[in-house]
Motif scaffolding. Structure first.
Motif, mmCIF file in Angstrom:
data_model
loop_
_atom_site.group_PDB
_atom_site.id
_atom_site.type_symbol
_atom_site.label_atom_id
_atom_site.label_comp_id
_atom_site.label_asym_id
_atom_site.label_seq_id
_atom_site.Cartn_x
_atom_site.Cartn_y
_atom_site.Cartn_z
ATOM 1 N N VAL A 233 -42.499 -38.191 10.218
ATOM 2 C CA VAL A 233 -42.230 -38.823 8.917
ATOM 3 C C VAL A 233 -40.841 -38.525 8.377
ATOM 4 N N ALA A 234 -40.161 -37.505 8.899
ATOM 5 C CA ALA A 234 -38.850 -37.137 8.359
ATOM 6 C C ALA A 234 -37.917 -36.695 9.475
ATOM 7 N N GLU A 235 -36.600 -36.781 9.213
ATOM 8 C CA GLU A 235 -35.613 -36.366 10.191
ATOM 9 C C GLU A 235 -35.653 -34.852 10.373
ATOM 10 N N ALA A 236 -35.544 -34.423 11.628
ATOM 11 C CA ALA A 236 -35.616 -32.994 11.936
ATOM 12 C C ALA A 236 -34.540 -32.209 11.193
ATOM 13 N N SER A 237 -33.310 -32.748 11.135
ATOM 14 C CA SER A 237 -32.201 -32.024 10.505
ATOM 15 C C SER A 237 -32.421 -31.836 9.009
ATOM 16 N N ALA A 238 -33.190 -32.745 8.399
ATOM 17 C CA ALA A 238 -33.419 -32.662 6.957
ATOM 18 C C ALA A 238 -34.468 -31.621 6.592
ATOM 19 N N ILE A 239 -35.493 -31.490 7.422
ATOM 20 C CA ILE A 239 -36.602 -30.589 7.068
ATOM 21 C C ILE A 239 -36.566 -29.265 7.829
ATOM 22 N N GLN A 240 -35.659 -29.118 8.802
ATOM 23 C CA GLN A 240 -35.594 -27.881 9.579
ATOM 24 C C GLN A 240 -35.405 -26.634 8.712
ATOM 25 N N PRO A 241 -34.609 -26.697 7.614
ATOM 26 C CA PRO A 241 -34.461 -25.487 6.779
ATOM 27 C C PRO A 241 -35.780 -24.911 6.284
ATOM 28 N N PHE A 242 -36.798 -25.758 6.098
ATOM 29 C CA PHE A 242 -38.090 -25.256 5.611
ATOM 30 C C PHE A 242 -38.794 -24.387 6.655
#
Length: 290
Positions: A233-242
């Protein structure tokens, strides 16, 4: 990517980090009572069943998964991850969750450092600077020169290196194999090699710990399922910090359940490592957008 997808992806990645932390806590308990190889072997049996079920539902089914473009690399990836899990679980039993995870958190920096020689990617001076600062944070955690250096402190660092290499090889095989194919070979290769090793270290387990083992298997499957959904559902680079929240969850678990302490140097070093890792993720996203 719209705001709704990012929010859902962030929630799913946070849940992934939490379940992985719980999995590490259960692994720490069981590996403290039984042989590490046996614990990881049983976990992989369930994991293999899970990846077979996932592959069967994909286009082409299991037959497609059995024909990877990079068969030797896929097998090596699976064996490497199984070995990394054994190394990391050993670190949990020797160093505890807090210090092990604080050191292991440097793996994104290792991915950035190794992306040049492994994938041929260009790493600029900003990311090299962040990598250097991040490893300064690791040195703060380990405190060489200020206390008697324990070689065991290098165990989670070895696990971080192995996991970084696994991640880079995953990116490499993605050039020719779908994610579902790579996921299939991760579970099957790991299950085969761990069975070959773990059966020689079998120990009888009390009923209470069989319940913990069942819970461990469920967390392993559910964590990977949550991660797959998050990346859908989301780009890996956007949610990886979580994903860094796993350090927070594991630290809280180590302190509340296992009576571990958070030393000042470990806290400071971990903050530096996470900050450097977040910077490298941001720079990678900027470069990708150029």
């Amino acid at each position: 990517m719209n705001e709704q997808n990012f929010r859902l992806g962030a929630i799913l990645m946070t849940a992934t980090a939490f379940v992985f932390a719980m999995q590490d806590g259960i692994s720490r308990h069981l590996a403290g009572e039984y042989n590490v190889y046996m614990v990881v072997m049983i976990r992989y049996w369930f994991f293999a069943a899970f990846v077979i079920a996932v592959a069967a539902r994909r286009t082409g089914g299991i037959a497609a998964a059995l024909r990877p473009r990079y068969p030797l690399l896929q097998i090596f990836r699976g064996v490497l991850l199984a070995a990394e899990i054994c190394v990391m679980v050993t670190a949990f039993t020797i160093l505890g969750l807090v210090e092990s995870h604080a050191v292991f958190t440097c793996y994104p920096l290792l991915v950035a450092a190794l992306s040049g020689p492994v994938l041929g990617e260009k790493v600029g001076w900003r990311r090299w600077t962040a990598i250097g600062i991040g490893f300064l944070g690791v040195l703060i955690i380990l405190e060489p020169g200020f206390r008697v250096f324990a070689p065991a402190a290098l165990i989670p660092l070895l696990a971080a290196f192995m996991f970084a290499l696994y991640g880079l090889l995953t990116r490499y095989v993605a050039r020719g194999d779908r994610a579902s194919v790579s996921f299939f070979w991760t579970g099957i290769s790991g299950a085969v090699v761990m069975t070959a090793v773990g059966l020689f270290h079998w120990e009888p387990m009390v009923p209470r710990d069989w319940a913990w083992m069942a819970l461990l298997c469920c967390t392993a499957a559910s964590a990977h399922w949550l991660m797959i959904k998050a990346l859908e559902v989301a780009e890996a680079s956007a949610i990886q910090p979580f994903a860094y929240l796993q350090l927070v969850f594991a630290t809280a678990l180590g302190m509340t359940v296992f009576g571990e302490t958070l030393e000042t140097n470990v806290a400071i070093g971990a903050v530096i490592v996470v900050a450097a890792g977040l910077f490298t993720l941001w720079r990678a996203r900027v470069k990708a957008a150029d």
